[in-house]
Design a protein around this motif. Structure first.
Motif, PDB file in Angstrom:
ATOM      1  N   HIS A  33       0.908  -0.890   0.017  1.00 10.97           N
ATOM      2  CA  HIS A  33      -0.492   0.286   0.144  1.00 10.97           C
ATOM      3  C   HIS A  33       0.783   1.118  -0.302  1.00 10.97           C
ATOM      4  O   HIS A  33       1.886   1.600   0.688  1.00 10.97           O
ATOM      5  CB  HIS A  33      -0.983   0.175   1.366  1.00 10.97           C
ATOM      6  CG  HIS A  33      -1.870  -0.851   1.582  1.00 10.97           C
ATOM      7  ND1 HIS A  33      -3.777  -1.305   0.788  1.00 10.97           N
ATOM      8  CD2 HIS A  33      -1.792  -2.337   1.714  1.00 10.97           C
ATOM      9  CE1 HIS A  33      -3.887  -1.920   1.387  1.00 10.97           C
ATOM     10  NE2 HIS A  33      -2.918  -2.799   1.126  1.00 10.97           N
ATOM     11  N   VAL A  34       0.512   2.000  -0.824  1.00 10.87           N
ATOM     12  CA  VAL A  34       1.067   3.048  -0.897  1.00 10.87           C
ATOM     13  C   VAL A  34      -0.098   4.385  -0.726  1.00 10.87           C
ATOM     14  O   VAL A  34      -0.629   4.696  -1.409  1.00 10.87           O
ATOM     15  CB  VAL A  34       1.831   3.509  -1.970  1.00 10.87           C
ATOM     16  CG1 VAL A  34       0.948   3.990  -3.440  1.00 10.87           C
ATOM     17  CG2 VAL A  34       2.905   4.971  -2.171  1.00 10.87           C
ATOM     18  N   MET A  35       0.456   5.433  -0.190  1.00 13.75           N
ATOM     19  CA  MET A  35       0.029   6.471   0.557  1.00 13.75           C
ATOM     20  C   MET A  35       0.400   7.824  -0.178  1.00 13.75           C
ATOM     21  O   MET A  35       1.227   8.766  -0.596  1.00 13.75           O
ATOM     22  CB  MET A  35      -0.590   7.120   1.671  1.00 13.75           C
ATOM     23  CG  MET A  35      -1.347   7.680   2.490  1.00 13.75           C
ATOM     24  SD  MET A  35      -1.543   7.933   4.499  1.00 13.75           S
ATOM     25  CE  MET A  35       0.054   8.694   4.754  1.00 13.75           C
ATOM     26  N   LEU A  36      -0.427   8.576  -0.949  1.00  8.43           N
ATOM     27  CA  LEU A  36      -0.353   9.477  -1.696  1.00  8.43           C
ATOM     28  C   LEU A  36      -1.196  10.554  -1.207  1.00  8.43           C
ATOM     29  O   LEU A  36      -2.353  10.547  -0.996  1.00  8.43           O
ATOM     30  CB  LEU A  36      -1.227   9.487  -3.351  1.00  8.43           C
ATOM     31  CG  LEU A  36      -0.359   8.525  -3.803  1.00  8.43           C
ATOM     32  CD1 LEU A  36      -0.786   8.452  -5.207  1.00  8.43           C
ATOM     33  CD2 LEU A  36       1.280   8.158  -3.410  1.00  8.43           C
ATOM     34  N   SER A  71      -3.687  -0.194  -8.472  1.00 13.73           N
ATOM     35  CA  SER A  71      -5.911  -0.340  -8.059  1.00 13.73           C
ATOM     36  C   SER A  71      -5.996   0.790  -6.456  1.00 13.73           C
ATOM     37  O   SER A  71      -4.908   1.021  -5.984  1.00 13.73           O
ATOM     38  CB  SER A  71      -6.087  -1.386  -8.124  1.00 13.73           C
ATOM     39  OG  SER A  71      -6.048  -2.049  -7.182  1.00 13.73           O
ATOM     40  N   THR A  72      -7.027   1.236  -6.895  1.00 12.71           N
ATOM     41  CA  THR A  72      -7.460   1.557  -5.908  1.00 12.71           C
ATOM     42  C   THR A  72      -7.663   0.771  -4.491  1.00 12.71           C
ATOM     43  O   THR A  72      -7.618  -0.069  -5.170  1.00 12.71           O
ATOM     44  CB  THR A  72      -9.018   3.145  -6.002  1.00 12.71           C
ATOM     45  OG1 THR A  72      -9.568   1.615  -6.457  1.00 12.71           O
ATOM     46  CG2 THR A  72      -8.580   3.349  -7.452  1.00 12.71           C
ATOM     47  N   GLU A  73      -8.432   1.390  -3.983  1.00 14.03           N
ATOM     48  CA  GLU A  73      -8.752   0.279  -2.501  1.00 14.03           C
ATOM     49  C   GLU A  73     -10.093  -0.335  -3.164  1.00 14.03           C
ATOM     50  O   GLU A  73     -10.092  -1.601  -2.485  1.00 14.03           O
ATOM     51  CB  GLU A  73      -8.954   0.836  -1.647  1.00 14.03           C
ATOM     52  CG  GLU A  73      -7.725   1.366  -0.236  1.00 14.03           C
ATOM     53  CD  GLU A  73      -8.121   2.354   1.086  1.00 14.03           C
ATOM     54  OE1 GLU A  73      -8.820   2.522   0.928  1.00 14.03           O
ATOM     55  OE2 GLU A  73      -7.466   1.632   1.490  1.00 14.03           O
ATOM     56  N   ASN A 107      -4.905   6.204  -0.691  1.00 11.03           N
ATOM     57  CA  ASN A 107      -4.458   5.041  -0.454  1.00 11.03           C
ATOM     58  C   ASN A 107      -4.835   4.599  -1.743  1.00 11.03           C
ATOM     59  O   ASN A 107      -5.526   3.823  -2.099  1.00 11.03           O
ATOM     60  CB  ASN A 107      -5.023   3.654   0.646  1.00 11.03           C
ATOM     61  CG  ASN A 107      -4.891   4.957   1.612  1.00 11.03           C
ATOM     62  OD1 ASN A 107      -3.185   5.507   2.750  1.00 11.03           O
ATOM     63  ND2 ASN A 107      -5.900   5.359   2.207  1.00 11.03           N
ATOM     64  N   LEU A 108      -3.456   3.652  -2.330  1.00 11.76           N
ATOM     65  CA  LEU A 108      -3.655   2.657  -3.710  1.00 11.76           C
ATOM     66  C   LEU A 108      -3.276   1.640  -3.015  1.00 11.76           C
ATOM     67  O   LEU A 108      -1.558   1.362  -2.275  1.00 11.76           O
ATOM     68  CB  LEU A 108      -2.781   3.631  -5.189  1.00 11.76           C
ATOM     69  CG  LEU A 108      -3.264   4.554  -4.891  1.00 11.76           C
ATOM     70  CD1 LEU A 108      -2.732   5.599  -5.798  1.00 11.76           C
ATOM     71  CD2 LEU A 108      -4.803   4.601  -5.516  1.00 11.76           C
ATOM     72  N   ILE A 429       5.009  11.103  -1.523  1.00 13.24           N
ATOM     73  CA  ILE A 429       4.191   9.580  -1.255  1.00 13.24           C
ATOM     74  C   ILE A 429       5.103   9.092   0.247  1.00 13.24           C
ATOM     75  O   ILE A 429       6.219   8.826  -0.188  1.00 13.24           O
ATOM     76  CB  ILE A 429       5.217   9.057  -2.795  1.00 13.24           C
ATOM     77  CG1 ILE A 429       4.932   9.462  -3.935  1.00 13.24           C
ATOM     78  CG2 ILE A 429       5.346   7.761  -3.034  1.00 13.24           C
ATOM     79  CD1 ILE A 429       5.446   9.836  -4.660  1.00 13.24           C
ATOM     80  N   VAL A 430       4.380   8.104   0.787  1.00  9.65           N
ATOM     81  CA  VAL A 430       4.261   7.469   2.036  1.00  9.65           C
ATOM     82  C   VAL A 430       4.425   6.032   1.494  1.00  9.65           C
ATOM     83  O   VAL A 430       3.184   5.968   1.560  1.00  9.65           O
ATOM     84  CB  VAL A 430       3.263   7.559   3.370  1.00  9.65           C
ATOM     85  CG1 VAL A 430       4.022   6.755   4.060  1.00  9.65           C
ATOM     86  CG2 VAL A 430       4.246   9.166   3.197  1.00  9.65           C
ATOM     87  N   TRP A 431       4.802   4.907   1.906  1.00  7.51           N
ATOM     88  CA  TRP A 431       4.273   3.462   2.154  1.00  7.51           C
ATOM     89  C   TRP A 431       3.677   3.169   3.313  1.00  7.51           C
ATOM     90  O   TRP A 431       4.485   3.628   4.096  1.00  7.51           O
ATOM     91  CB  TRP A 431       5.588   2.831   1.319  1.00  7.51           C
ATOM     92  CG  TRP A 431       5.936   3.048  -0.142  1.00  7.51           C
ATOM     93  CD1 TRP A 431       6.609   4.156  -0.700  1.00  7.51           C
ATOM     94  CD2 TRP A 431       5.476   2.486  -1.535  1.00  7.51           C
ATOM     95  NE1 TRP A 431       6.789   3.895  -2.049  1.00  7.51           N
ATOM     96  CE2 TRP A 431       6.102   2.574  -2.261  1.00  7.51           C
ATOM     97  CE3 TRP A 431       4.904   1.030  -1.013  1.00  7.51           C
ATOM     98  CZ2 TRP A 431       5.987   2.268  -3.907  1.00  7.51           C
ATOM     99  CZ3 TRP A 431       4.756   0.998  -2.422  1.00  7.51           C
ATOM    100  CH2 TRP A 431       5.192   0.594  -3.765  1.00  7.51           C
TER     101      TRP A 431
END
Length: 432
Positions: A33-36, A71-73, A107-108, A429-431
């Motif tokens: 998961h990566v948070m933008l 992809s999206t959640e 969250n992707l 960008i945060v993983w």
């Protein structure tokens, strides 16, 4: 069909289960998961997100020949482009475009996969094509080198240039640009009225002049001896403390090379290499590399310029042609600065806004090219530092026939202010 004994059925189920798990693992079953985060209080449509291979592998482990899916959640796939920047056969950056609401966090889901995603709508393109003996134009070229002092095409003697539109062209679904790859070395603008990619066909048939308005658009800029749409020059210290503005190109550049780096569907990148430029007699030869990038949804291209071996005190200069503009307006927005013109300055005699925007750290001053017999004329200029690192700027071209938004100067200025804010405030960008 005979019934399978229960013990044998159990074994088959176990084997099937482990085989499925193994296949799932090989195809990239694990998810990350990566948070933008949009740090600004404005909407950001078609924001370019770049995930470097190093960044991805630091979270997922070595990828080898694998790709990633995003992809999206809610399991909506995101179109991803993979670019091999150093041409070693493995992708270096995975990029995609995403829309963010003001202050939004997204969250992707990222998963390694063996397969590169399929076809997507092309929103960015770069091309270089050479004329064949039968006066058709050949396939897209990965690189082209022209010798010192290559002259412009003499259209009184031949109907078509050696290279389509006289050099490389790049475009997205909003606007297109080209470079005259000869001793003029000037950038020009094609206004577009379509989202389709046009630069493979514009200029192929001489009777269909791109100087005339067509359904797709037209060449909308007169450049003369100016810096046109973001061309390059150097301001070089001379004797008696006076600086001289010297255009990049011409007889004093030994060799000019076009190199394609990436070609859509989301972004296009190419480099222009200028080798052994004798800027000032008696000084060392200068080398210049310009990397140009364009992606979908924007009315600008981004340039990154590296200058090597320049005389001490040299400044990099770009600018906007002012053959038809009455004034230039400079502005500050967030951590960016820019200068723009807005007037009836298109070749269609209607409204065209042009601008150059840089980050604060890459800004020195605004100015104007000298008159008389200067190497550069009719230009509003922007100066940037020369160091061991590249400097970046964005050149904007907003034609009212591309979007009715640009029929009013205040709308163009607001667009520039928003884009300047985005330029100086990257998506975080945060993983996880």
């Amino acid at each position: 069909m005979k019934n399978i004994p229960i013990p044998l059925l159990s074994i088959l189920l176990v084997v099937t289960f482990f085989t499925s798990c193994t296949l799932f693992k090989k195809s990239g079953g694990k998810k990350y998961h990566v948070m933008l985060t949009n740090p600004s209080a404005i909407e950001r449509a078609d924001e370019l997100i770049v995930l470097s291979r190093e960044m991805v592998e630091a979270q997922t482990g070595a990828l080898g020949k694998k790709y990633i899916s995003v992809s999206t959640e809610n399991n909506q796939p995101v179109v991803v482009q993979f670019d091999d920047l150093n041409k070693d056969g493995r992708w270096d950056e995975a990029v995609f475009l995403y829309k963010f609401e003001p202050g939004q966090q997204v969250n992707l889901v990222v998963s390694p996969t063996l397969h590169q995603p399929g076809k997507a709508v092309v929103r960015a393109h770069v091309r270089m094509r050479r004329k064949n003996a039968d006066h058709s134009f050949g396939a897209l070229l990965d690189s082209v080198t022209v010798p010192r002092n290559t002259l412009p095409t003499d259209f009184t003697k031949q109907k078509l240039p050696l290279y389509l539109t006289e050099g490389p062209a790049w475009e997205n679904d909003k606007v297109a640009f080209r470079i005259y790859m000869d001793n003029r070395n000037t950038k020009d603008i094609y206004g577009k009225r379509t989202q389709a990619m046009m630069m493979d066909t514009v200029g192929v048939i001489p009777a269909n002049s791109y100087h005339n308005l067509a359904d797709w658009g037209m060449d909308i800029l007169a450049v003369g001896k100016s810096l046109g749409a973001g061309s390059l020059a150097l301001s070089v210290p001379m004797v008696a403390g006076k600086d001289t503005l010297v255009r990049l190109g011409g007889a004093n550049v030994e060799q000019t090379t076009f190199e394609k780096i990436a070609d859509g569907p989301l972004r296009a990148i190419f480099k222009m290499h200028y080798k052994n430029w004798l800027v000032v007699p008696g000084f060392a030869h200068v080398n210049v590399t310009e990397e140009i990038c364009i992606w979908g949804g924007k009315y600008f291209y981004e340039s990154k310029v590296l200058v090597e071996n320049a005389p001490l005190g040299t400044k990099l200069v770009t600018g906007i042609v002012n053959l038809k503009s009455k004034k230039a307006v400079d502005f500050t927005t967030g951590e960016s600065k820019g200068v723009y013109t807005y007037d009836e300055q298109s070749e269609n005699k209607d409204k065209l806004g042009m601008a150059v925007v840089v980050k604060d750290k890459d800004f020195i001053s605004f100015g104007k090219a000298p008159g008389g017999s200067s190497d550069v004329m009719n230009t509003y200029t922007l100066q940037m530092p020369v160091s061991s690192l590249p400097v970046s700027f964005r050149f904007f071209a907003a034609w009212e026939m591309s979007d009715l938004l640009f029929t009013r100067e205040e709308n163009f200025k607001r667009y520039l202010e928003y884009e300047g804010l985005k330029f100086g405030s990257a998506i975080r960008i945060v993983w996880r």
